[in-house]
Structure formats: structure tokens, C-alpha cells
Design a protein around this motif. Structure first.
Motif, mmCIF file in Angstrom:
data_model
loop_
_atom_site.group_PDB
_atom_site.id
_atom_site.type_symbol
_atom_site.label_atom_id
_atom_site.label_comp_id
_atom_site.label_asym_id
_atom_site.label_seq_id
_atom_site.Cartn_x
_atom_site.Cartn_y
_atom_site.Cartn_z
ATOM 1 N N ASP A 113 104.629 47.437 88.005
ATOM 2 C CA ASP A 113 104.397 46.812 86.744
ATOM 3 C C ASP A 113 105.670 46.338 86.066
ATOM 4 O O ASP A 113 106.762 46.670 86.674
ATOM 5 N N GLY A 114 105.407 45.268 85.266
ATOM 6 C CA GLY A 114 106.726 44.775 84.362
ATOM 7 C C GLY A 114 107.548 43.703 85.162
ATOM 8 O O GLY A 114 108.652 44.214 85.835
ATOM 9 N N GLY A 115 107.116 42.759 84.933
ATOM 10 C CA GLY A 115 107.969 41.624 85.855
ATOM 11 C C GLY A 115 109.349 41.293 85.532
ATOM 12 O O GLY A 115 110.134 41.384 86.373
ATOM 13 N N ALA A 116 109.611 41.540 84.120
ATOM 14 C CA ALA A 116 111.002 41.487 83.553
ATOM 15 C C ALA A 116 111.590 42.838 83.046
ATOM 16 O O ALA A 116 112.417 43.364 83.363
ATOM 17 N N GLY A 171 105.718 39.923 81.851
ATOM 18 C CA GLY A 171 106.623 39.811 81.092
ATOM 19 C C GLY A 171 107.383 41.057 80.690
ATOM 20 O O GLY A 171 108.372 41.587 81.229
ATOM 21 N N VAL A 172 106.270 42.199 80.118
ATOM 22 C CA VAL A 172 106.898 43.440 79.709
ATOM 23 C C VAL A 172 105.815 44.148 79.832
ATOM 24 O O VAL A 172 104.746 44.105 79.586
ATOM 25 N N TYR A 173 105.893 45.773 80.488
ATOM 26 C CA TYR A 173 105.164 46.711 80.479
ATOM 27 C C TYR A 173 105.577 47.853 79.953
ATOM 28 O O TYR A 173 106.861 48.196 80.016
ATOM 29 N N ALA A 187 114.203 35.927 75.124
ATOM 30 C CA ALA A 187 113.230 34.801 75.832
ATOM 31 C C ALA A 187 112.892 35.481 77.450
ATOM 32 O O ALA A 187 113.588 35.691 78.077
ATOM 33 N N ILE A 188 111.499 35.769 77.395
ATOM 34 C CA ILE A 188 110.986 36.562 78.643
ATOM 35 C C ILE A 188 110.133 35.392 79.383
ATOM 36 O O ILE A 188 108.995 35.033 78.536
ATOM 37 N N SER A 189 110.511 34.684 80.409
ATOM 38 C CA SER A 189 109.736 33.601 80.755
ATOM 39 C C SER A 189 109.796 33.529 82.240
ATOM 40 O O SER A 189 110.690 34.031 83.176
#
Length: 222
Positions: free
Chosen positions: A28-31, A59-61, A46-48
Motif C-alpha cells: 500500500d501507499g505508492g509514495a 499517493g498516500v495510504y 506535491a505527490i504525483s
């Protein structure tokens, strides 16, 4: 990644090209991955272009955490649930409110539900204010925002915000509410130009909701 209860502040960063499917610890949570932690503040971030593959939170978990996102952008991320942001609370964890302030969540994709944002249970509630949820896509329900199975004491408030031009393959093109026991309040918010291909609630769809819902000084339109 954080899993302690000390405050964490992240400011002035760009987080891009993350792939949690390639990580050894969590899918989970790509970034950003937050587990039983908080409060966590993301300011001017900036989360992209991140991905969680067939998991949650491109982007965020967050799980069992208090998170505040201010003056930030979450865009172009992908996952199965919560293309931009996903919060999954559990009964045994620490709880804190989820807050979006002056933040844009746009152009994110979920193959399941919650193209932009996915909330599950929300034991400490959530607030979205002065923010925009736009141009997100969900293969399932809730193109912009999907909210599911909230607790009776939780509260979701959306104020002075825009939910526009989102698409859902299922129900709730802009917002989808499913099995809510907690209060929902929408104030001074425009829900417009959203599409639900599954036939229910192009702007907003409510299913199995026993809690009071209040919509004031807001518009729901094509």
C-alpha cells in the motif's frame, strides 16, 4: 514510512514515481505509507505519478493515523482503492482525524473505488475544506470520493470545496457514500460535471446510510 506515535511534519517536497508494488515491506501507499502513527502533517507537498498497483493509496495510504494535508497537490497517482489517498482505520489502532486543507486531488485513478480519495470507517472523522477533487476516475464507485462503513461517532465535513469532472464506472460519479452511521455535512460546496456510468448518482450517491446528512448552501449540477 512511519509507524510510531511521535508527530511527523513533511514540508516542501515533491514525491513522484513511487511504486509500492516494488517495495519489500508494504504493497500500500505508492509514495507515503502511514501505519498506527501520528499526527502526520504534509505541508506544501506535491505527490504525483505514484502507484500502489492492485493495493490501496496510490499517493498516500494511512491506517489508524491522524493526517493533515495542507496547501498540497495529489495528482496522477493510481491504485485499486484510493488512487490519490486511502484511509483504512482498524478497531485496534490509534485514531486521528483526516484533514485536507487548501489541497487539490486531481487526475488520480482507481481500478476499484475512490478515484481520488477512499475513506473506510473513519473512527475520528474527516474534514475537507477549501479544496478541490477533480478529474479523478474510478472503475468502481466514487469517482472523486468514496466513503464506506463509518462509525456512529464519526463525522465527515466537506466545506467551501469543489468536486467536479470526476467519473465512476459504478455509482457516485462525484461522491459515493455507502453504509454510513456517522454524520455527513456538506457546506458551501459545488458538486458539478461528474459522471456515474453505473446509473446511480452522477453527483452524489447514498446507499445504506442511516446517519443524518446535511447539505447547505451548496450546488449539485451538471
Amino acid at each position: 514510512h512511519t509507524d510510531e506515535y511521535d508527530p511527523v511534519i513533511v514540508s516542501g517536497l515533491t514525491l513522484t514515481a513511487g511504486n509500492s508494488d516494488a517495495a519489500a515491506a508494504n504493497d500500500d501507499g505508492g509514495a507515503v505509507y502511514i501505519d498506527d502513527a501520528g499526527p502526520v502533517e504534509l505541508n506544501d507537498v506535491a505527490i504525483s505519478g505514484n502507484t500502489a498497483g492492485d493495493e490501496a493509496g496510490g499517493g498516500v495510504y494511512a491506517s489508524g493515523a491522524g493526517v493533515e494535508i495542507t496547501d498540497s497537490t495529489i495528482s496522477g497517482n493510481s491504485a485499486e482503492y484510493g488512487g490519490g489517498f486511502a484511509d483504512f482505520d482498524d478497531e485496534d489502532g490509534y485514531y486521528g482525524p483526516i484533514e485536507f486543507k487548501n489541497t487539490t486531488v486531481s487526475g488520480n485513478t482507481a481500478t476499484g473505488s475512490g478515484g481520488g480519495i477512499y475513506f473506510y470507517q473513519l473512527y475520528s472523522g474527516a474534514q475537507i475544506e477549501d479544496s478541490q477533487i477533480s478529474g479523478n476516475l474510478a472503475g468502481g464507485d466514487g469517482g472523486g470520493l468514496h466513503v464506506e462503513d463509518t462509525d456512529g461517532v464519526s463525522r465527515l465535513e466537506i466545506s467551501r470545496s469543489r468536486v467536479n469532472d470526476n467519473f465512476a464506472g459504478g455509482q457516485g460519479g462525484g461522491i459515493n457514500f455507502n453504509d454510513l452511521d456517522g454524520q455527513v455535512q456538506i457546506l458551501e460546496t459545488a458538486v458539478s460535471g461528474n459522471t456515474a456510468n453505473g446509473g446511480g448518482g452522477g453527483g452524489a450517491y447514498f446507499e445504506g446510510t442511516s446517519a443524518p446528512v446535511s447539505i447547505k448552501d451548496s450546488t449539485v449540477s451538471n
